[in-house]
Design a protein around this motif. Structure first.
Motif, mmCIF file in Angstrom:
data_model
loop_
_atom_site.group_PDB
_atom_site.id
_atom_site.type_symbol
_atom_site.label_atom_id
_atom_site.label_comp_id
_atom_site.label_asym_id
_atom_site.label_seq_id
_atom_site.Cartn_x
_atom_site.Cartn_y
_atom_site.Cartn_z
ATOM 1 N N THR A 62 0.830 -1.204 0.000
ATOM 2 C CA THR A 62 0.000 0.000 0.000
ATOM 3 C C THR A 62 0.861 1.249 0.000
ATOM 4 O OG1 THR A 62 -1.804 -1.121 1.171
ATOM 5 C CG2 THR A 62 -1.777 1.284 1.245
ATOM 6 N N ARG A 66 1.090 4.129 -3.080
ATOM 7 C CA ARG A 66 0.735 5.529 -2.843
ATOM 8 C C ARG A 66 1.921 6.464 -3.065
ATOM 9 N NH1 ARG A 66 -2.669 6.495 2.476
ATOM 10 N NH2 ARG A 66 -3.087 8.439 1.339
ATOM 11 N N ASP A 69 2.621 6.691 -6.846
ATOM 12 C CA ASP A 69 1.630 7.533 -7.516
ATOM 13 C C ASP A 69 1.909 9.007 -7.259
ATOM 14 O OD1 ASP A 69 -1.055 7.978 -8.856
ATOM 15 O OD2 ASP A 69 -1.488 8.830 -6.886
ATOM 16 N N ASN A 70 2.224 9.359 -6.020
ATOM 17 C CA ASN A 70 2.508 10.765 -5.698
ATOM 18 C C ASN A 70 3.756 11.256 -6.427
ATOM 19 O OD1 ASN A 70 1.811 13.090 -3.745
ATOM 20 N ND2 ASN A 70 3.995 12.789 -3.370
ATOM 21 N N LEU A 213 0.651 13.822 2.633
ATOM 22 C CA LEU A 213 0.609 12.358 2.585
ATOM 23 C C LEU A 213 1.477 11.810 3.705
ATOM 24 C CD1 LEU A 213 -0.263 9.750 1.157
ATOM 25 C CD2 LEU A 213 1.687 10.026 -0.398
#
Length: 276
Positions: A62, A66, A69-70, A213
């Motif tokens: 996970t 994430r 992607d960022n 984030l």
């Protein structure tokens, strides 16, 4: 003749001083290169930027998805977050931060990593000035950050993240790792402070709130630990015994990706193999 002798002596002294003085450092080209390190005064290129392959990082799927992607958004010039990677030691926070950048570089994205030691925070505005003029995107990576109870550096970092005169430029995002979720330790004495105790706590916790984030990394379960070892062992052509692997972790008092990698090094040594 005396004048000629004096002039000759001065010229020889000047030549000697020139030889003693180090050559002026040429300004580094930030438009190329995969990774750099900031020493507080100037960036220098990291000759061999070769972090762990992202596919080998196990048990953090996970977090991996994430952060990738960022980082991809940043590389493409889209809106992207500053990131806090917090949690247990040895669970791949710094490895993941570096490996996502290398992954994007292999995909042809023009993005680079700049690593800055946490004890050089006061010099980062000078670095930002350099990065702002480079026509590419950067991740400024600060590993294992932490502050003493009376440090002013949390406010310095907050200013960089949002709203201060030293705010980081638009082509730069901060990726910071910490063993603590809120970076700054909460002391029990805060609860007894008669002068605005709630304000003192909120002021410290506000730092972690500046990261859009926040990714948590938790201690590995037994199954996760064995899965990490299995992945590394397969990649390096090694065999391992389950009970031996568990004993290795027990002797070190923890199960983590770092302990798993140390076990792989041990296996390679036993087998007479070399691991870079």
């Amino acid at each position: 003749m005396a004048d000629l002798g004096a002039r000759d002596l001065l010229e020889r002294i000047a030549d000697a001083l020139d030889r003693m003085a180090p050559p002026a450092a040429s300004p580094i080209d930030l438009s190329s290169g995969d990774a750099f390190i900031w020493d507080g005064t100037a960036p220098r290129a990291i000759a061999a930027f070769d972090p762990t392959d992202i596919d080998l990082l196990t048990g953090i799927d996970t977090q991996k998805a994430r952060l990738l992607d960022n980082s991809k958004r940043l590389a493409k010039g889209h809106a992207a977050h500053d990131v806090l990677l917090w949690g247990s030691r040895g669970m791949g926070k710094s490895a993941l931060a570096k490996s996502v950048i290398r992954t994007l570089q292999k995909q042809g994205e023009d993005i680079a990593l700049v690593e800055a030691p946490s004890d050089h925070l006061e010099t980062l505005p000078a670095l930002f000035e350099l990065l702002a003029f480079a026509r590419r995107r950067f991740v400024l990576f600060i590993d294992d950050i932490g502050f003493s109870e009376d440090s002013n550096e949390p406010r310095t970092l907050r200013s960089m993240l949002e709203g201060g005169a030293s705010q980081r430029p638009a082509n730069v995002r901060l990726y910071v790792t910490s063993n603590r979720r809120h970076i700054v330790p909460r002391q029990m004495s805060e609860q007894d402070d008669p002068v605005n105790p709630r304000d003192a706590v909120d002021d410290q916790l506000a730092l972690s709130d500046r990261f859009g984030l926040r990714l948590g990394f938790h201690a590995a379960s037994q199954d996760d630990y064995l899965a990490i070892i299995a992945r590394y062992a397969e990649a390096h052509g090694l065999e391992f015994d389950r009970e031996d692997a568990l004993l290795w972790a027990k002797q070190r008092g923890s199960r983590s990706g770092r302990v798993a990698w140390q076990y792989i090094i041990e296996l390679a040594g036993r087998a007479g193999k070399f691991l870079a």
